[in-house]
Structures are given as C-alpha cells and as structure tokens.
Design an enzyme around this catalytic site. Structure first.
Site, PDB file in Angstrom:
ATOM      1  N   GLU A 255       0.819  -1.223   0.000  1.00  0.00           N
ATOM      2  CA  GLU A 255       0.000   0.000   0.000  1.00  0.00           C
ATOM      3  C   GLU A 255       0.845   1.262   0.000  1.00  0.00           C
ATOM      4  O   GLU A 255       0.834   2.015   0.976  1.00  0.00           O
ATOM      5  CB  GLU A 255      -0.870   0.032   1.262  1.00  0.00           C
ATOM      6  CG  GLU A 255      -2.055  -0.864   1.211  1.00  0.00           C
ATOM      7  CD  GLU A 255      -2.746  -0.953   2.559  1.00  0.00           C
ATOM      8  OE1 GLU A 255      -3.897  -1.394   2.579  1.00  0.00           O
ATOM      9  OE2 GLU A 255      -2.136  -0.601   3.595  1.00  0.00           O
ATOM     10  N   PRO A 256       1.592   1.512  -1.061  1.00  0.00           N
ATOM     11  CA  PRO A 256       2.424   2.716  -1.074  1.00  0.00           C
ATOM     12  C   PRO A 256       1.596   3.989  -1.212  1.00  0.00           C
ATOM     13  O   PRO A 256       0.637   4.025  -1.999  1.00  0.00           O
ATOM     14  CB  PRO A 256       3.296   2.516  -2.316  1.00  0.00           C
ATOM     15  CG  PRO A 256       2.467   1.649  -3.225  1.00  0.00           C
ATOM     16  CD  PRO A 256       1.683   0.741  -2.313  1.00  0.00           C
ATOM     17  N   GLY A 257       1.929   4.981  -0.443  1.00  0.00           N
ATOM     18  CA  GLY A 257       1.311   6.295  -0.586  1.00  0.00           C
ATOM     19  C   GLY A 257       2.396   7.286  -0.985  1.00  0.00           C
ATOM     20  O   GLY A 257       2.521   7.680  -2.144  1.00  0.00           O
ATOM     21  N   ARG A 258       3.223   7.610  -0.005  1.00  0.00           N
ATOM     22  CA  ARG A 258       4.284   8.602  -0.189  1.00  0.00           C
ATOM     23  C   ARG A 258       5.165   8.309  -1.419  1.00  0.00           C
ATOM     24  O   ARG A 258       5.444   9.204  -2.214  1.00  0.00           O
ATOM     25  CB  ARG A 258       5.153   8.602   1.079  1.00  0.00           C
ATOM     26  CG  ARG A 258       6.140   9.732   1.160  1.00  0.00           C
ATOM     27  CD  ARG A 258       7.141   9.492   2.305  1.00  0.00           C
ATOM     28  NE  ARG A 258       6.517   9.196   3.569  1.00  0.00           N
ATOM     29  CZ  ARG A 258       6.175  10.092   4.497  1.00  0.00           C
ATOM     30  NH1 ARG A 258       6.427  11.359   4.288  1.00  0.00           N
ATOM     31  NH2 ARG A 258       5.616   9.712   5.633  1.00  0.00           N
TER      32      ARG A 258
ATOM     33  N   TYR B  42       6.365  17.140  12.432  1.00  0.00           N
ATOM     34  CA  TYR B  42       7.390  16.091  12.503  1.00  0.00           C
ATOM     35  C   TYR B  42       8.810  16.598  12.343  1.00  0.00           C
ATOM     36  O   TYR B  42       9.734  15.787  12.207  1.00  0.00           O
ATOM     37  CB  TYR B  42       7.180  15.046  11.385  1.00  0.00           C
ATOM     38  CG  TYR B  42       5.769  14.670  11.068  1.00  0.00           C
ATOM     39  CD1 TYR B  42       4.995  13.969  11.981  1.00  0.00           C
ATOM     40  CD2 TYR B  42       5.207  14.988   9.833  1.00  0.00           C
ATOM     41  CE1 TYR B  42       3.696  13.593  11.660  1.00  0.00           C
ATOM     42  CE2 TYR B  42       3.913  14.617   9.509  1.00  0.00           C
ATOM     43  CZ  TYR B  42       3.157  13.933  10.420  1.00  0.00           C
ATOM     44  OH  TYR B  42       1.877  13.561  10.113  1.00  0.00           O
TER      45      TYR B  42
ATOM     46  N   CYS C 171      -0.108  33.297  12.289  1.00  0.00           N
ATOM     47  CA  CYS C 171       0.229  34.014  13.508  1.00  0.00           C
ATOM     48  C   CYS C 171       0.748  33.068  14.570  1.00  0.00           C
ATOM     49  O   CYS C 171       0.131  32.922  15.633  1.00  0.00           O
ATOM     50  CB  CYS C 171      -0.995  34.761  14.012  1.00  0.00           C
ATOM     51  SG  CYS C 171      -1.501  35.988  12.826  1.00  0.00           S
ATOM     52  N   GLU C 172       1.829  32.377  14.272  1.00  0.00           N
ATOM     53  CA  GLU C 172       2.540  31.650  15.308  1.00  0.00           C
ATOM     54  C   GLU C 172       3.948  31.314  14.844  1.00  0.00           C
ATOM     55  O   GLU C 172       4.173  31.059  13.652  1.00  0.00           O
ATOM     56  CB  GLU C 172       1.777  30.410  15.777  1.00  0.00           C
ATOM     57  CG  GLU C 172       1.480  29.366  14.752  1.00  0.00           C
ATOM     58  CD  GLU C 172       0.714  28.216  15.400  1.00  0.00           C
ATOM     59  OE1 GLU C 172      -0.508  28.344  15.542  1.00  0.00           O
ATOM     60  OE2 GLU C 172       1.354  27.221  15.804  1.00  0.00           O
TER      61      GLU C 172
ATOM     62  N   TYR D  98       1.082  14.035   1.694  1.00  0.00           N
ATOM     63  CA  TYR D  98       0.780  14.548   3.037  1.00  0.00           C
ATOM     64  C   TYR D  98       0.963  16.069   3.155  1.00  0.00           C
ATOM     65  O   TYR D  98       1.361  16.581   4.185  1.00  0.00           O
ATOM     66  CB  TYR D  98       1.612  13.805   4.097  1.00  0.00           C
ATOM     67  CG  TYR D  98       1.419  12.311   4.026  1.00  0.00           C
ATOM     68  CD1 TYR D  98       0.177  11.742   4.299  1.00  0.00           C
ATOM     69  CD2 TYR D  98       2.451  11.456   3.654  1.00  0.00           C
ATOM     70  CE1 TYR D  98      -0.021  10.369   4.207  1.00  0.00           C
ATOM     71  CE2 TYR D  98       2.262  10.080   3.560  1.00  0.00           C
ATOM     72  CZ  TYR D  98       1.018   9.545   3.837  1.00  0.00           C
ATOM     73  OH  TYR D  98       0.820   8.196   3.742  1.00  0.00           O
TER      74      TYR D  98
HETATM   75  N1  LLP Z   1      -1.294   1.721   4.633  1.00  0.00           N
HETATM   76  C1  LLP Z   1      -1.704   2.128   5.839  1.00  0.00           C
HETATM   77  C2  LLP Z   1      -2.592   1.283   6.611  1.00  0.00           C
HETATM   78  C3  LLP Z   1      -1.266   3.362   6.345  1.00  0.00           C
HETATM   79  O1  LLP Z   1      -1.681   3.752   7.548  1.00  0.00           O
HETATM   80  C4  LLP Z   1      -0.419   4.182   5.561  1.00  0.00           C
HETATM   81  C5  LLP Z   1       0.046   5.475   6.053  1.00  0.00           C
HETATM   82  C6  LLP Z   1      -0.030   3.725   4.304  1.00  0.00           C
HETATM   83  C7  LLP Z   1      -0.477   2.476   3.872  1.00  0.00           C
HETATM   84  C8  LLP Z   1       0.856   4.520   3.393  1.00  0.00           C
HETATM   85  O2  LLP Z   1       2.122   4.729   3.923  1.00  0.00           O
HETATM   86  P1  LLP Z   1       3.235   5.470   3.043  1.00  0.00           P
HETATM   87  O3  LLP Z   1       3.583   4.558   1.876  1.00  0.00           O
HETATM   88  O4  LLP Z   1       2.671   6.741   2.567  1.00  0.00           O
HETATM   89  O5  LLP Z   1       4.368   5.661   3.967  1.00  0.00           O
HETATM   90  N2  LLP Z   1       1.199  12.211   7.730  1.00  0.00           N
HETATM   91  C9  LLP Z   1       2.446  11.473   7.876  1.00  0.00           C
HETATM   92  C10 LLP Z   1       2.365  10.078   7.303  1.00  0.00           C
HETATM   93  C11 LLP Z   1       1.252   9.258   7.917  1.00  0.00           C
HETATM   94  C12 LLP Z   1       1.159   7.893   7.312  1.00  0.00           C
HETATM   95  C13 LLP Z   1      -0.120   7.258   7.704  1.00  0.00           C
HETATM   96  N3  LLP Z   1      -0.330   5.965   7.172  1.00  0.00           N
HETATM   97  C14 LLP Z   1       3.558  12.269   7.209  1.00  0.00           C
HETATM   98  O6  LLP Z   1       3.293  13.352   6.701  1.00  0.00           O
HETATM   99  O7  LLP Z   1       4.706  11.852   7.230  1.00  0.00           O
END
Ligand code: LLP
Length: 432
Positions: A290-293, A334, A361-362, A390
C-alpha cells in the site's frame, strides 16, 4: 536536481516536467501545488511491474490515497491498474465520484463509524480491513442483516519498531491500530472472524510505519506474519489467501537522503518472503502493498511568492512566503526536512541558509530551518520540493487561509485538478 523531472532552463528558472515554474506561478498564482502526473504514473508502473515480476500476477499495489486525495488522482490510479486504500467515508466518496472500481478498494481505519461501514457495504468495496473486535461484530451484524458476505482482512500488529518518527510508526504492540500477535488477541480475533456470519476473512494486514529507508523492518514484519499464518493454519485451519504488508517505503527529501530503487526493494522483499513461506510450510498468499508517499511525494512541488527577506544580525535570516503550515504542516508536526530553492534564480548558487516562514500568527509556522537557499527578495518564486504526499491532504484553513489549487502537469501541459479555494468557499458553510 533532487528528482529526475526537475531541471533548470536557459532563463535560469526551475522547470518541472519541462514547464517553467515561474510561468506556472504566474499562470496559476501562488501558493500552488504542482503535481507531475507523468511521474506519478511512472511510479505506479514501477510498483506494478515489480510486484507482478517478483510476487506473481495476482499481486498488485494499492495506492494509499491519504497521501494525496482528489478525484483525478483516483482516475490515474484506476488507469494504471492499481487498487486503492481508503480510510474514511470522505475518501470513499471521492473515489466513488471518480468512478473508481469498488472491488479494488481496501477500506481501512482504526475507528470506522457505523455510517462508514454502511457506506462501504453499499458501495461494495472489495475488502474491509477490520481493526478490532468491536468493529468485527458490528460489521458482521450489519452485513448479515443485509444478506451480504463481506471479504475482510484482519489488521495485525506484528510488534515492530521501524525506526521512524514516533507519530508515523504503527506496528508496535502498544498502538491504536490493529490487534497484537504478542498478546494472543490476534489469534483470538481470527478464530472469532472464522465463526461469524456476514464476513469472509480472506487474509491479514499489517502496516509498520512510514518513511522507512531500509527493507529490514519489512522483512522482520514478513517473518513474523508468515510464522503467524503458519500457526493459524496449524491451530485453526485458517487459510490465509491474502497478505497485505501495508505501505511505508521512504522518499528522498534532501540530497542527504539515499536514492531508493523501489523495484529493487520489492524484488529483495519478495525473495525473502518466498523463502519464509517455504520455511513455514505455507502457500505464498497473494501479496498486496500500500504505497502512498513513494508514489506521489517526489512528483509534487509547492510554489510560493516571497514576501520578505529579513536578516536578524547575530541570529538568522527569515524568508517569508505566502503559504506555510496551512498548506504544509509537516515541519510543525514532525520536523520534516525539505529542499527549497528560488525558482527564478535556480541557476545561482545556494550561498546562504535561511529559515522559511509561513504567514500564520505563530512562530512554529515554518517550512524549515537552516535551509540552504539562494538570497531572495520580495516577489521571487520559492519552490519547495517533494511536497506531493501529506501536504494537500493535510492542509487546513488555519487563519482563514484558503487552500491552494492542485495543478497537474502531463506531456508539457498544465491543468487545474483542484481549483483554489476562495474566501466565499470559506464562509459557504457558516449558516448561523
Ligand atoms: N497503509 C496504511 C494502513 C497506512 O496507515 C499508511 C500510512 C499507508 C499504507 C501509506 O504509507 P506510506 O507509503 O505513505 O508511507 N502524515 C504522515 C504520514 C502518515 C502515514 C499514515 N499511514 C507524514 O506526513 O509523514
């Protein structure tokens, strides 16, 4: 440049996917999120090809859409043959609006409401990742009452510390996510799921965290999960058909970060997982990631206009821009590192370091501190790289600041995918 789609043209301007960033800023205004669609598509293909080659033709990536969510991105994911991970009714709704095939949706969340579960059942999502016992029973009752049998995965916490920021680490026993193997609760929930009506437990899910550079924590998770699958087979007769190992591979934010070869990482993971399945005497389940980033981050650049360049003798320099924590809260949350440059002086040397400040304003409203950059002046265009993940999805209206537009660029053309929020949008829901 940090990413292959970035360059500098004969005017000394930054280019993104071949387009002049200064022209983009002029055309669409600032702040603006620029997303290189071609790069997103290429990243999707890298994952898909590598997963098919190394895990077999039934394996595929699910785009974790929390990273960057709007209708066009779901269309892109669908066209590239990916599944998606949604975590809320809002993401499901957006996916539906984009016409994303429901059977390729995996629905997540550690606290799905009854409404979320009802929406997911109504849409016919392929799989629901059940987090805990309460949810298991609620879903079972709801599906059974509707005469449906919903495929589910059970979210398991393998007990892993992936050495990333605490706020984005999710696989340890003490976590709000999932059910732990170590406490015996994971085995109990699988046994319960096997006996309940309205659900078909087809497999397991784990996600250990995000922005992880090495594959070792993933291999550790796979080792624990395959041993657990063998135990479930032996003790419960449970046949685990699907193993979803979550997302989390890191992205290069600065020149100090290593370059990551995702296809190679997937290949190495696959080799180990095959061996682990043989060792444990289990069939290789269908593997999902499940890649997001890693699909969208590098494809994104945020363009701002510089408002002031302030030097405090003996202290530091501030470059203030027309955005900040409302469009990118990641430094505030972070301490995340980014690379920035002055887009209209991209050929010049980064001869100073400066703190890039937003307009809220911070004092904590910063994009970064001590960032190497070119000297800037009011009216310059400042680009922050690697903001595809993100940023837009975590944007807020703090200080009543409208959210920037999302501009997609592809084949040398730019188009608005999400229009800029207006002041009228901000008051549209104020009815009192
Ligand atoms: N699958 C699940 C169940 C997750 O909770 C996440 C991310 C992903 C896949 C995707 O992960 P990735 O490939 O993007 O690393 N807001 C934070 C990141 C939070 C990630 C939450 N879950 C940031 O800006 O670094």
């Amino acid at each position: 440049m940090l990413h292959s789609n970035l360059s500098v043209n004969e005017l000394g301007h930054l280019t993104i996917g071949g387009l002049d960033a200064v022209d983009l800023a002029r055309q669409f205004g600032t702040p603006a999120y620029i997303i290189d669609e071609d790069m997103v598509r290429e990243n999707c293909r890298v994952y898909r090809r590598a997963m098919t080659a190394h895990f077999g033709s039934d394996a595929y990536p699910l785009y974790a859409s929390k990273a960057l969510c709007f209708t066009a991105i779901y269309r892109i994911a669908a066209e590239e043959g990916l599944g998606i991970d949604c975590v809320s009714g809002g993401e499901l709704y957006t996916a539906k609006a984009a016409g994303f095939p429901a059977e390729r949706i995996c629905f997540h969340g550690n606290n799905k409401t009854d409404r979320d579960l009802a929406d997911a059942l109504e849409m016919g999502v392929g799989r629901i990742v059940v987090d805990n016992r309460d949810e298991l029973h609620a879903l079972s009752a709801m599906a059974a009452a509707q005469g449906k049998v919903q495929q589910i995965l059970l979210r398991i916490t393998p007990g892993i510390d992936p050495h990333t920021h605490r706020a984005i680490s999710t696989g340890s026993v003490d976590s709000k996510f999932g059910t732990a193997i170590e406490t015996g609760q994971a085995k109990a929930i699988v046994a319960e799921a096997m006996a309940l009506p309205g659900i078909d437990p087809v497999g397991l899910h784990c996600h250990i965290g995000s922005q992880i550079f090495e594959i070792d924590p993933f291999v550790d998770a796979a080792r624990i999960m395959t041993a657990f699958i063998a135990e479930l087979k032996r003790d419960l007769g449970f046949a685990c058909q699907v193993l979803n190992l979550g997302g989390g591979l890191a992205v290069r934010y600065t020149e100090h970060d290593p370059v990551i070869d995702y296809a190679d990482a997937i290949g190495r993971m696959a080799a180990v997982i095959r061996g682990l399945c043989t060792e444990n005497g289990i069939d290789m389940p269908t593997i999902l990631l499940e890649p997001g980033r890693s699909l969208v981050a590098a494809a994104g650049t945020t363009l701002y206009t510089v408002g002031s360049f302030k030097e405090i003798p003996g202290f530091r320099r501030y470059i203030s821009v027309d955005g900040g924590m409302p469009d990118n809260p990641r430094y505030a949350l972070y301490n995340s590192r980014y690379t920035a440059l002055i887009a209209n002086r991209a050929a010049e040397e980064k001869s100073i370091t400066a703190t890039i400040a937003g307009r809220c304003c911070e004092s904590g409203d910063l994009i970064g501190e001590d960032m190497p950059i070119q000297p800037a002046q009011r009216g310059d265009i400042l680009a922050v790289l690697t903001t595809g993940a993100y940023n837009y999805s975590m944007a807020s209206n703090y200080n009543r600041i409208p959210r920037p537009p999302v501009i997609l660029i592809s084949g040398g053309e730019a188009r608005v995918a999400v229009r800029r929020e207006t002041y009228a949008d901000l008051v549209a829901r104020d009815i009192g």
